[in-house]
Write an enzyme that holds these catalytic residues in place. Sequence first.
Site, PDB file in Angstrom:
ATOM      1  N   ASN A  15      13.450 -24.319  28.879  1.00 27.41           N
ATOM      2  CA  ASN A  15      12.664 -25.386  29.533  1.00 27.41           C
ATOM      3  C   ASN A  15      13.473 -26.111  30.610  1.00 27.41           C
ATOM      4  OD1 ASN A  15      10.906 -28.466  28.609  1.00 27.41           O
ATOM      5  ND2 ASN A  15      10.238 -26.879  29.999  1.00 27.41           N
ATOM      6  N   CYS A  17      14.481 -23.912  33.599  1.00 23.52           N
ATOM      7  CA  CYS A  17      14.327 -23.108  34.824  1.00 23.52           C
ATOM      8  C   CYS A  17      12.871 -22.724  35.085  1.00 23.52           C
ATOM      9  CB  CYS A  17      15.175 -21.839  34.756  1.00 23.52           C
ATOM     10  SG  CYS A  17      16.953 -22.157  34.647  1.00 23.52           S
ATOM     11  N   ARG A  18      12.359 -21.782  34.322  1.00 24.10           N
ATOM     12  CA  ARG A  18      11.055 -21.203  34.658  1.00 24.10           C
ATOM     13  C   ARG A  18       9.869 -22.108  34.346  1.00 24.10           C
ATOM     14  NH1 ARG A  18      12.003 -16.010  31.198  1.00 24.10           N
ATOM     15  NH2 ARG A  18      13.205 -17.596  30.077  1.00 24.10           N
ATOM     16  N   ASP A 130      14.069 -14.334  33.762  1.00 21.89           N
ATOM     17  CA  ASP A 130      14.980 -15.465  33.585  1.00 21.89           C
ATOM     18  C   ASP A 130      16.008 -15.501  34.722  1.00 21.89           C
ATOM     19  OD1 ASP A 130      16.798 -17.310  32.720  1.00 21.89           O
ATOM     20  OD2 ASP A 130      17.055 -16.441  30.724  1.00 21.89           O
TER      21      ASP A 130
HETATM   22  P1  4NP Z   1      14.626 -20.890  31.210  1.00 22.80           P
HETATM   23  O1  4NP Z   1      16.103 -20.338  31.545  1.00 22.80           O
HETATM   24  O2  4NP Z   1      14.247 -20.273  29.882  1.00 22.80           O
HETATM   25  O3  4NP Z   1      13.811 -20.392  32.337  1.00 22.80           O
HETATM   26  O4  4NP Z   1      14.720 -22.398  31.147  1.00 22.80           O
HETATM   27  C1  4NP Z   1      17.187 -20.417  30.674  1.00 22.80           C
HETATM   28  C2  4NP Z   1      17.883 -21.588  30.581  1.00 22.80           C
HETATM   29  C3  4NP Z   1      19.006 -21.650  29.760  1.00 22.80           C
HETATM   30  C4  4NP Z   1      19.402 -20.534  29.052  1.00 22.80           C
HETATM   31  C5  4NP Z   1      18.687 -19.354  29.159  1.00 22.80           C
HETATM   32  C6  4NP Z   1      17.573 -19.298  29.973  1.00 22.80           C
HETATM   33  N1  4NP Z   1      20.559 -20.586  28.253  1.00 22.80           N
HETATM   34  O5  4NP Z   1      20.931 -19.553  27.663  1.00 22.80           O
HETATM   35  O6  4NP Z   1      21.185 -21.649  28.125  1.00 22.80           O
END
Ligand code: 4NP
Length: 164
Positions: A15, A17-18, A130
Amino acid sequence: MARPPIRVCFVCLGNICRSPTAEGVMRHLVSAMGLEERIFVDSAGTAAYHAGERADPRARTFARARGIALESRARQFQDADFARFDLVLAMDAENLSDLGALPGAADFGGRLGLARDFDPASRNGAEVPDPYYGGDHGFEHVLDLCEAACRGLIEHLRDEGHLD
Ligand code: 4NP
């Protein structure tokens, strides 16, 4: 009497980035179309490890360049969220699988699916990849994919008569 808004929650892993990008893009489109009373937008992560954080600085920078503010704070999706939303839209198959494993998913009366299901140009099962461990291009790509999905979602809601 005014009908309640359609409630949409975008969900990714962290929560940061995407899903905050999808939330910000959707809010931006909803506002530009004057649909704030009809569509409520939120986002969450399947994991809690970034809870309380603002969106990733790279996500915010590239969104801002398109005139889109990302203002959310990360939070973990809760089982009780199924009762708060009509549409729970995951960014990738793993997020979708994790959401589907929650107890509340079984009797969720809304739609649990992938955000890109609403992009008419995407193939079945298409994901928003991601960008966290990659370069800047990944964040631009996420913005493009989220915009296509959000435009398609609004069209879908319009076609279904939810925005009348
Ligand atoms: P999101 O991206 O799922 O698009 O918010 C990520 C943010 C952090 C991590 C992995 C994906 N992480 O491993 O910390």
